[in-house]
Scaffold this active site. Structure first.
Site, PDB file in Angstrom:
ATOM      1  N   GLY A  13       7.888  -1.538   7.480  1.00 23.82           N
ATOM      2  CA  GLY A  13       8.681  -0.230   7.090  1.00 23.82           C
ATOM      3  C   GLY A  13       9.323  -0.399   5.790  1.00 23.82           C
ATOM      4  O   GLY A  13      10.204   0.396   5.440  1.00 23.82           O
ATOM      5  N   SER A  14       8.876  -1.216   4.816  1.00 28.12           N
ATOM      6  CA  SER A  14       9.506  -1.241   3.347  1.00 28.12           C
ATOM      7  C   SER A  14       9.178   0.064   2.726  1.00 28.12           C
ATOM      8  O   SER A  14      10.019   0.717   1.936  1.00 28.12           O
ATOM      9  CB  SER A  14       8.994  -2.254   2.589  1.00 28.12           C
ATOM     10  OG  SER A  14       7.643  -2.513   2.345  1.00 28.12           O
ATOM     11  N   ASN A  15       7.830   0.585   3.020  1.00 26.83           N
ATOM     12  CA  ASN A  15       7.778   1.915   2.474  1.00 26.83           C
ATOM     13  C   ASN A  15       8.556   3.101   2.884  1.00 26.83           C
ATOM     14  O   ASN A  15       8.969   3.988   2.387  1.00 26.83           O
ATOM     15  CB  ASN A  15       6.133   2.435   2.694  1.00 26.83           C
ATOM     16  CG  ASN A  15       5.185   1.506   1.580  1.00 26.83           C
ATOM     17  OD1 ASN A  15       5.354   1.751   0.370  1.00 26.83           O
ATOM     18  ND2 ASN A  15       4.463   0.436   1.927  1.00 26.83           N
ATOM     19  N   LEU A  92      -1.453   1.239  10.294  1.00 26.94           N
ATOM     20  CA  LEU A  92      -2.873   0.608  10.352  1.00 26.94           C
ATOM     21  C   LEU A  92      -4.008   1.561  11.155  1.00 26.94           C
ATOM     22  O   LEU A  92      -5.116   1.234  11.118  1.00 26.94           O
ATOM     23  CB  LEU A  92      -2.777  -0.897  10.953  1.00 26.94           C
ATOM     24  CG  LEU A  92      -1.861  -1.788   9.982  1.00 26.94           C
ATOM     25  CD1 LEU A  92      -1.751  -2.948  10.761  1.00 26.94           C
ATOM     26  CD2 LEU A  92      -2.455  -1.876   8.756  1.00 26.94           C
ATOM     27  N   ASN A 109      -1.497   8.849   2.010  1.00 27.99           N
ATOM     28  CA  ASN A 109      -1.291   7.366   2.436  1.00 27.99           C
ATOM     29  C   ASN A 109      -1.290   6.635   1.023  1.00 27.99           C
ATOM     30  O   ASN A 109      -1.510   6.784   0.113  1.00 27.99           O
ATOM     31  CB  ASN A 109      -2.877   7.037   2.717  1.00 27.99           C
ATOM     32  CG  ASN A 109      -3.106   5.531   3.470  1.00 27.99           C
ATOM     33  OD1 ASN A 109      -2.515   4.963   4.003  1.00 27.99           O
ATOM     34  ND2 ASN A 109      -4.198   4.933   2.955  1.00 27.99           N
ATOM     35  N   HIS A 111      -2.065   2.595  -0.679  1.00 27.09           N
ATOM     36  CA  HIS A 111      -2.905   1.781  -0.488  1.00 27.09           C
ATOM     37  C   HIS A 111      -2.685   0.671  -1.464  1.00 27.09           C
ATOM     38  O   HIS A 111      -2.283   1.113  -2.573  1.00 27.09           O
ATOM     39  CB  HIS A 111      -4.332   2.232  -0.686  1.00 27.09           C
ATOM     40  CG  HIS A 111      -5.352   1.119  -0.348  1.00 27.09           C
ATOM     41  ND1 HIS A 111      -5.733   0.451   0.906  1.00 27.09           N
ATOM     42  CD2 HIS A 111      -6.028   0.370  -1.280  1.00 27.09           C
ATOM     43  CE1 HIS A 111      -6.620  -0.470   0.712  1.00 27.09           C
ATOM     44  NE2 HIS A 111      -6.675  -0.427  -0.715  1.00 27.09           N
ATOM     45  N   ASP A 152      -9.711   5.875   3.246  1.00 29.52           N
ATOM     46  CA  ASP A 152      -9.137   5.496   1.723  1.00 29.52           C
ATOM     47  C   ASP A 152     -10.162   6.174   0.629  1.00 29.52           C
ATOM     48  O   ASP A 152     -10.412   5.592  -0.521  1.00 29.52           O
ATOM     49  CB  ASP A 152      -9.078   3.951   1.326  1.00 29.52           C
ATOM     50  CG  ASP A 152      -8.231   2.973   2.123  1.00 29.52           C
ATOM     51  OD1 ASP A 152      -8.625   1.881   2.232  1.00 29.52           O
ATOM     52  OD2 ASP A 152      -7.269   3.805   2.326  1.00 29.52           O
ATOM     53  N   GLU A 181       4.340   0.324  -4.881  1.00 25.50           N
ATOM     54  CA  GLU A 181       4.072   1.275  -3.797  1.00 25.50           C
ATOM     55  C   GLU A 181       5.497   1.998  -3.456  1.00 25.50           C
ATOM     56  O   GLU A 181       5.328   3.120  -3.295  1.00 25.50           O
ATOM     57  CB  GLU A 181       3.622   0.609  -2.436  1.00 25.50           C
ATOM     58  CG  GLU A 181       2.526  -0.148  -2.358  1.00 25.50           C
ATOM     59  CD  GLU A 181       2.085  -0.900  -1.273  1.00 25.50           C
ATOM     60  OE1 GLU A 181       2.212  -0.172  -0.087  1.00 25.50           O
ATOM     61  OE2 GLU A 181       1.745  -1.932  -1.320  1.00 25.50           O
TER      62      GLU A 181
HETATM   63  C1  GRF Z   1       1.911  -3.627   3.006  1.00 23.64           C
HETATM   64  O1  GRF Z   1       0.686  -4.629   3.211  1.00 23.64           O
HETATM   65  C2  GRF Z   1       1.677  -2.386   2.319  1.00 23.64           C
HETATM   66  O2  GRF Z   1       1.075  -3.101   0.992  1.00 23.64           O
HETATM   67  C3  GRF Z   1       0.767  -1.638   3.094  1.00 23.64           C
HETATM   68  O3  GRF Z   1       1.415  -1.398   4.384  1.00 23.64           O
HETATM   69  C4  GRF Z   1       1.797  -2.680   4.743  1.00 23.64           C
HETATM   70  C5  GRF Z   1       3.126  -2.960   5.181  1.00 23.64           C
HETATM   71  O4  GRF Z   1       3.909  -1.971   4.433  1.00 23.64           O
HETATM   72  N1  GRF Z   1       0.872   0.132   2.484  1.00 23.64           N
HETATM   73  P1  GRF Z   1       5.385  -1.680   5.020  1.00 23.64           P
HETATM   74  O5  GRF Z   1       6.302  -2.688   4.532  1.00 23.64           O
HETATM   75  O6  GRF Z   1       5.395  -1.618   6.653  1.00 23.64           O
HETATM   76  O7  GRF Z   1       5.844  -0.273   4.718  1.00 23.64           O
END
Ligand code: GRF
Length: 208
Positions: A13-15, A92, A109, A111, A152, A181
């Site tokens: 979940g960093s995004n 995913l 999305n 990528h 994609d 990202e």
């Molecule tokens: C990472 O590989 C990112 O590049 C892709 O999703 C994966 C996990 O991202 N977009 P996140 O930290 O769960 O957002």
């Protein structure tokens, strides 16, 4: 008008965190992070949603007997929260036509490569960066694009690039691309929620 945003997650979940931080910094004035949907239980992304008081649910493929059943569970959740647009943030799963067609030009999305390179079936997570290093390209980066019925393949909205170093490992490269990202996704969501995406046929651009 504030657009209600659902963020779909499958990982750390960093995004999602980048979107939460952007909201708190006032960079998403026209978007409300109204719902987080995880693809399975136990995701750290769901902990992030909980910590920030964002409603969160799990809709897991293996809990549903059919694709139609899964789709209905997703659509019921999205309509129940009156969602206007979706962000796949490290998600995913592959959304079916039933869901995509309910949100035309309203699903983003992110990528971790410069589409149309290193994308499509099998290109996710570290696999992307392994392929980048194996090919010996000197530049890579991240792409935010609209989701259509392919993998994609939807209209590209924003891209950011970075160099590839000779001694890079997939993990080091992933971290470098993740930073891009995290910069791009809030900008793209702001463009979408502030109705400042310009369409030229099938191509998408941000206003500024
Ligand atoms: C990472 O590989 C990112 O590049 C892709 O999703 C994966 C996990 O991202 N977009 P996140 O930290 O769960 O957002």
């Amino acid at each position: 008008m504030i657009k209600r945003v659902a963020v779909l997650v499958s990982g750390s979940g960093s995004n999602l965190q980048a979107l939460i931080d952007a909201k708190q910094a006032g960079a998403l004035p026209h978007g409300d992070l109204a719902l987080v949907i995880g693809s399975k239980e136990g995701l750290f992304a769901l902990e992030r949603a909980k910590k920030h008081g964002i409603p969160h649910h799990v809709v897991c493929k293996k809990d549903h007997l059919s694709q139609a059943d899964f789709d209905q569970a997703m659509l019921d959740l999205l309509s129940g929260y009156e969602i206007d647009c979706l962000v796949l943030a490290g998600y995913l799963g592959i959304l079916s036509k039933a869901i995509i067609s309910m949100y035309p030009k309203q699903i983003l999305n992110v990528h971790p490569a410069l589409i149309p390179s290193f994308c499509g079936k099998g290109f996710y997570g570290l696999h992307v960066h392994e392929a980048v290093l194996a090919k010996g390209v000197k530049v890579t980066g991240a792409t935010v694009h609209f989701v259509d019925h392919g993998i994609d393949t939807g209209a590209i909205l924003l891209q950011g690039a970075c160099g590839v170093q000779a001694d890079d490992t997939p993990e080091v490269l992933q971290k470098r691309v993740l930073k891009i990202e995290h910069d791009l996704l809030p900008l793209a969501l702001h463009a979408l929620t502030s109705d400042s995406v310009i369409w030229q046929g099938e191509l998408a651009f941000t206003k500024d």
